[in-house]
Write a protein that holds these residues in place. Structure first.
Motif, mmCIF file in Angstrom:
data_model
loop_
_atom_site.group_PDB
_atom_site.id
_atom_site.type_symbol
_atom_site.label_atom_id
_atom_site.label_comp_id
_atom_site.label_asym_id
_atom_site.label_seq_id
_atom_site.Cartn_x
_atom_site.Cartn_y
_atom_site.Cartn_z
ATOM 1 N N LYS A 1 0.658 -1.251 0.203
ATOM 2 C CA LYS A 1 -0.416 0.511 -0.040
ATOM 3 C C LYS A 1 0.758 0.999 -0.349
ATOM 4 C CE LYS A 1 -3.798 1.623 2.874
ATOM 5 N NZ LYS A 1 -4.560 1.751 3.888
ATOM 6 N N VAL B 1 -0.545 8.828 7.133
ATOM 7 C CA VAL B 1 -0.728 8.024 6.302
ATOM 8 C C VAL B 1 0.735 7.164 6.940
ATOM 9 C CG1 VAL B 1 -1.609 8.303 4.518
ATOM 10 C CG2 VAL B 1 0.690 8.542 4.455
ATOM 11 N N TRP C 1 1.299 2.809 6.214
ATOM 12 C CA TRP C 1 0.963 2.125 5.210
ATOM 13 C C TRP C 1 2.906 1.776 4.882
ATOM 14 C CZ3 TRP C 1 -1.554 4.695 0.553
ATOM 15 C CH2 TRP C 1 -2.882 5.290 1.042
ATOM 16 N N ASP C 2 2.769 0.961 3.970
ATOM 17 C CA ASP C 2 4.001 0.477 3.360
ATOM 18 C C ASP C 2 4.915 1.701 3.047
ATOM 19 O OD1 ASP C 2 3.023 -2.274 3.684
ATOM 20 O OD2 ASP C 2 1.700 -1.921 1.986
ATOM 21 N N THR D 1 5.988 5.035 8.300
ATOM 22 C CA THR D 1 6.903 5.249 6.720
ATOM 23 C C THR D 1 7.838 5.441 6.881
ATOM 24 O OG1 THR D 1 4.121 4.667 7.325
ATOM 25 C CG2 THR D 1 4.962 4.891 4.790
#
Length: 142
Positions: free
Chosen positions: A3, A62, A66-67, A92
């Motif tokens: 993601k 995020v 998130w990745d 992240t």
């Protein structure tokens, strides 16, 4: 499925019409549609703002779940201690990207407040800079 989010800063909403000799003729929406088609197993979201605080808010939103974040803060790269601090504060990983080779441009564009906190920096490959950043997340175990 990875993601990833692409966060673009000021004036990048004008890609395709803004200084095509530097940024090309393709709109970011067209590029993003093509990128999503080439990487169907990656969730790719996009956010763009001309407002520094909105970019910081999105990074914080995020930045813990998130990745990966692909960040082109545009002119804020060279001026925003706040965006640099936001990148340092989140978990992240962030790859800083620039469409143009910032080191072949004005001297003030040689400084980045983001780079010291980023996983890496990709500059000067046109819109392909974003794809190279995406590939860096796919190749890593992040």
């Amino acid at each position: 499925m990875k993601k990833l989010i692409i966060i673009n800063g000021p004036n990048l909403n004008l890609l395709g019409v803004r200084e095509p000799d530097i940024y090309g003729n393709l709109s970011f929406t067209e590029f993003l549609d093509n990128l999503k088609q080439r990487y169907p197993n990656v969730t790719i979201t996009h956010f763009q703002s001309n407002i520094e605080g909105a970019i910081i808010d999105k990074l914080q939103e995020v930045g813990f779940s998130w990745d990966g974040i692909i960040l082109n803060a545009a002119a804020y790269t060279h001026t925003s201690v706040g965006i640099g601090d936001a990148v340092a504060a989140i978990k992240t990983p962030v790859v800083e990207v620039h469409i143009s080779n910032t080191f072949s441009r004005e001297d003030f564009r040689h400084q980045s407040f983001i780079a010291p906190h980023a996983k890496g920096v990709i500059v000067g490959f046109g819109l392909q800079s974003y794809e190279l950043a995406l590939q860096s997340f796919l190749a890593s175990h992040v």
